[in-house]
Design a protein around this motif. Structure first.
Motif, mmCIF file in Angstrom:
data_model
loop_
_atom_site.group_PDB
_atom_site.id
_atom_site.type_symbol
_atom_site.label_atom_id
_atom_site.label_comp_id
_atom_site.label_asym_id
_atom_site.label_seq_id
_atom_site.Cartn_x
_atom_site.Cartn_y
_atom_site.Cartn_z
ATOM 1 N N GLN A 1 0.835 -1.202 0.000
ATOM 2 C CA GLN A 1 0.000 0.000 0.000
ATOM 3 C C GLN A 1 0.872 1.256 0.000
ATOM 4 O O GLN A 1 0.602 2.224 -0.722
ATOM 5 C CB GLN A 1 -0.903 0.007 1.238
ATOM 6 C CG GLN A 1 -1.869 -1.166 1.353
ATOM 7 C CD GLN A 1 -2.662 -1.109 2.646
ATOM 8 O OE1 GLN A 1 -3.185 -0.050 3.015
ATOM 9 N NE2 GLN A 1 -2.764 -2.233 3.347
ATOM 10 N N ALA A 2 1.938 1.225 0.814
ATOM 11 C CA ALA A 2 2.813 2.392 0.924
ATOM 12 C C ALA A 2 3.542 2.681 -0.387
ATOM 13 O O ALA A 2 3.683 3.844 -0.795
ATOM 14 C CB ALA A 2 3.808 2.186 2.061
ATOM 15 N N LYS A 3 4.006 1.628 -1.056
ATOM 16 C CA LYS A 3 4.717 1.831 -2.322
ATOM 17 C C LYS A 3 3.793 2.429 -3.379
ATOM 18 O O LYS A 3 4.209 3.293 -4.160
ATOM 19 C CB LYS A 3 5.307 0.514 -2.805
ATOM 20 C CG LYS A 3 6.529 0.084 -2.010
ATOM 21 C CD LYS A 3 7.107 -1.230 -2.510
ATOM 22 C CE LYS A 3 8.347 -1.625 -1.704
ATOM 23 N NZ LYS A 3 8.912 -2.904 -2.122
ATOM 24 N N ASN A 4 2.537 1.991 -3.406
ATOM 25 C CA ASN A 4 1.578 2.589 -4.338
ATOM 26 C C ASN A 4 1.330 4.049 -3.995
ATOM 27 O O ASN A 4 1.184 4.895 -4.887
ATOM 28 C CB ASN A 4 0.261 1.810 -4.314
ATOM 29 C CG ASN A 4 0.374 0.471 -5.013
ATOM 30 O OD1 ASN A 4 1.400 0.167 -5.623
ATOM 31 N ND2 ASN A 4 -0.672 -0.340 -4.923
ATOM 32 N N ALA A 5 1.254 4.360 -2.706
ATOM 33 C CA ALA A 5 1.076 5.756 -2.297
ATOM 34 C C ALA A 5 2.278 6.593 -2.706
ATOM 35 O O ALA A 5 2.129 7.718 -3.214
ATOM 36 C CB ALA A 5 0.868 5.828 -0.784
ATOM 37 N N LEU A 6 3.479 6.056 -2.525
ATOM 38 C CA LEU A 6 4.697 6.784 -2.900
ATOM 39 C C LEU A 6 4.785 7.021 -4.405
ATOM 40 O O LEU A 6 5.388 8.002 -4.853
ATOM 41 C CB LEU A 6 5.932 6.020 -2.422
ATOM 42 C CG LEU A 6 6.196 6.035 -0.910
ATOM 43 C CD1 LEU A 6 7.233 4.993 -0.530
ATOM 44 C CD2 LEU A 6 6.658 7.428 -0.468
ATOM 45 N N SER A 7 4.162 6.138 -5.185
ATOM 46 C CA SER A 7 4.221 6.284 -6.652
ATOM 47 C C SER A 7 3.431 7.491 -7.145
ATOM 48 O O SER A 7 3.596 7.914 -8.296
ATOM 49 C CB SER A 7 3.689 5.013 -7.321
ATOM 50 O OG SER A 7 2.286 4.869 -7.089
ATOM 51 N N ALA B 1 -4.984 -2.161 -2.350
ATOM 52 C CA ALA B 1 -3.837 -1.244 -2.419
ATOM 53 C C ALA B 1 -4.000 -0.200 -3.522
ATOM 54 O O ALA B 1 -3.035 0.480 -3.896
ATOM 55 C CB ALA B 1 -2.524 -2.008 -2.596
ATOM 56 N N ASP B 2 -5.222 -0.065 -4.063
ATOM 57 C CA ASP B 2 -5.476 0.948 -5.082
ATOM 58 C C ASP B 2 -5.576 2.328 -4.434
ATOM 59 O O ASP B 2 -6.032 2.474 -3.290
ATOM 60 C CB ASP B 2 -6.781 0.644 -5.823
ATOM 61 C CG ASP B 2 -6.697 -0.626 -6.654
ATOM 62 O OD1 ASP B 2 -5.565 -0.993 -7.033
ATOM 63 O OD2 ASP B 2 -7.746 -1.253 -6.890
ATOM 64 N N ILE B 3 -5.183 3.343 -5.202
ATOM 65 C CA ILE B 3 -5.263 4.728 -4.723
ATOM 66 C C ILE B 3 -6.714 5.194 -4.817
ATOM 67 O O ILE B 3 -7.343 5.101 -5.874
ATOM 68 C CB ILE B 3 -4.352 5.658 -5.541
ATOM 69 C CG1 ILE B 3 -2.917 5.146 -5.538
ATOM 70 C CG2 ILE B 3 -4.430 7.075 -4.992
ATOM 71 C CD1 ILE B 3 -2.294 5.042 -4.161
ATOM 72 N N VAL B 4 -7.246 5.701 -3.714
ATOM 73 C CA VAL B 4 -8.611 6.217 -3.681
ATOM 74 C C VAL B 4 -8.627 7.733 -3.831
ATOM 75 O O VAL B 4 -9.471 8.299 -4.532
ATOM 76 C CB VAL B 4 -9.312 5.817 -2.364
ATOM 77 C CG1 VAL B 4 -10.716 6.432 -2.269
ATOM 78 C CG2 VAL B 4 -9.385 4.302 -2.243
#
Length: 501
Positions: free
Chosen positions: A72-78, A118-121
């Motif tokens: 989840q964190a890596k997707n947020a950082l992207s 883990a998708d960005i909302v």
């Protein structure tokens, strides 16, 4: 003393206090209305979208297994190039988002993530939604330090306003019961007397709570709070090895979290403690937002890489965001909690949960745990019972102040804010009704009570009022400034004298 002289003296005292009450009210009422309106806005936002949009909902899949927090964190950082993970906020409920605060050189974003996929909302700048707009107005009127001092002065003078209001209404009612439930003698059918009854009765009912709110609110302010009260309410720095400089140890093997390559993870070297030790507030607060419990805000942070601490994460377990989250659950953190990642070589993992951050309802459940980023040892486990007396007062007081104790607390705060607005508006209505009906050169201006009459200072009341003012520095500063303006300017300029006196 015969009756006419006694009556004249009583009238003189009454009009003196009334005039003080009038001038203080004319200054204070606009600020109280602003504070009440912005408080209503924060109450609404925190209970609908959430302070950080943490109440955004997601669909619960058949398999309720959440994705690894590292994923989840890596997707947020992207979502933000060259960014660093600052904080993880666990989902409030099973159907709400997880939050990640990420920061780059130019941006500070709060990213909402579906914890199952883990998708960005959602992604938006931190401290930028409508809640923080209301909060900024509530804390400093968007004027920075000057606005903070203005509001602290208004809160200080509100205390004097409450004391003088008690005296004035007591003189009319002569009993506490009549002050709270006016009788026919007090509330007659004249329009002005009816408005006065509403004003004074509301004031009697909410005055104690208003006094409480003023004191708890001022404890966050820059002068009385930060310089006078918070300064002696912090924990001793040596409690967890911040001072004196702790003995260092050599970590040949350490784990840096969740692949935080952009964070310097070198172990602490003996004697390298900075001259100015970072505080909880400077490390954990985001911008102007107050996220750290009041009693901890000025308290020094512990440091990683020392011989301090014990009973933490087992040595054979790698220290990364998922294992720290698992450890947090094991030691009793449930539901929404905050996990601040270590920043810099001596940074620590900080697990926290408190009512001031809307994590849960009860302030007595406040808890902050610091974990060494190298050894996994618990450096500090701070709970409500560890707070000093004023720290406990502030934790409980802010929960009441912010309406976080449950629905009854929210409803009570809404009614209180509406009562404050009604009391301020009714005060101005009374002033408008009392104004001279025929405008003339002699009648324009503020038209204070007993205009044109000069009264001597009634020291039995003046002394306690001045004592209260001295306790709160901005109040005595305001009184001195007003006295100097009166002596040097107002009393020497005819127009101003007619306008204000």
């Amino acid at each position: 003393m015969n009756e006419p002289i006694r009556q004249s003296t009583n009238n003189q005292r009454y009009f003196t206090v009334w005039r003080w009450h009038f001038y203080a009210g004319m200054f204070v009422a606009p600020f109280l209305v602003i504070l009440a309106c912005t408080a209503l806005g924060m109450l609404f936002m925190s209970n609908t979208a959430g302070r950080d949009n943490d109440r955004l909902t997601v669909a619960i899949p058949e398999s309720t297994v959440q994705a690894p927090i590292a994923t989840q964190a890596k997707n947020a950082l992207s979502t933000l190039p060259d960014s660093t993970l600052i904080k993880y906020i666990a989902p409030r409920d099973t159907d709400t988002v997880a939050l990640f605060q990420i920061k780059s050189a130019d941006h500070d974003n709060m990213v909402a993530v579906n914890p199952y996929t883990a998708d960005i909302v959602d992604s938006s700048p931190a401290n930028s939604n409508l809640y923080y707009t209301f909060d900024s107005i509530h804390s400093d009127l968007l004027l920075g330090k000057f606005g903070d001092y203005l509001l602290e002065t208004a809160a200080s003078l509100t205390i004097l306003l409450i004391l003088s209001g008690w005296y004035l209404w007591w003189q009319k009612c002569r009993s506490i019961k009549a002050m709270l439930i006016p009788n026919d003698m007090v509330s007659n059918k004249k329009k002005r007397s009816f408005i006065r009854t509403i004003h004074a009765t509301l004031g009697s009912w909410i005055s104690v709570l208003l006094l409480f709110f003023c004191i708890s609110g001022m404890a966050w302010a820059g002068v009385w709070g930060e310089r006078v009260v918070q300064a002696w309410s912090q924990f001793p720095a040596g409690k967890w090895g911040v001072a004196p400089v702790p003995m260092s140890i050599d970590h040949s093997q350490h784990h840096a979290g969740m692949d935080m390559d952009n964070v310097d993870a070198a172990p602490h070297v003996h004697g390298s403690t900075p001259a100015v030790v970072p505080t909880h507030g400077s490390v954990l607060n985001s911008g102007k937002a107050k996220e750290v419990p009041w009693v901890l805000e000025l308290t020094p942070m512990p440091v990683s890489g020392t011989t301090m601490g014990k009973n933490g994460i087992a040595p054979n377990i790698p220290i990364m965001i998922d294992t720290v989250d698992r450890f947090a659950r094991e030691i009793g953190f449930n539901g929404r909690y905050q996990l601040n990642l270590p920043q810099g070589s001596t940074g620590v993992w900080t697990i926290s949960q408190d009512s001031m951050s809307y994590d849960m309802n009860s302030p007595t459940a406040d808890r902050t745990v610091h974990i060494d980023r190298y050894s996994g040892n618990i450096l500090a486990d701070i709970r409500f019972d560890d707070y000093n007396a004023f720290g406990k007062f502030m934790a409980a007081g802010l929960a009441l102040h912010m309406g976080t104790l449950g629905w009854w607390s929210l409803l009570a705060n809404v009614l209180f804010c509406l009562s404050v607005i009604a009391m301020c508006v009714s005060g101005y209505v009374m002033w408008w009704q009392r104004r001279p009906r025929h405008a003339s050169e002699e009648n324009y201006g503020l038209n204070p009570p007993a205009r044109g009459q000069r009264f001597t200072v009634w020291w039995p009341l003046a002394i306690p009022l001045l004592a209260v003012a001295i306790i709160f520095p901005t109040a005595i500063i305001a009184i001195v400034v007003i006295a100097l303006l009166d002596f040097l300017v107002i009393s020497r300029v005819g127009f101003l004298q007619k306008l204000l006196k």
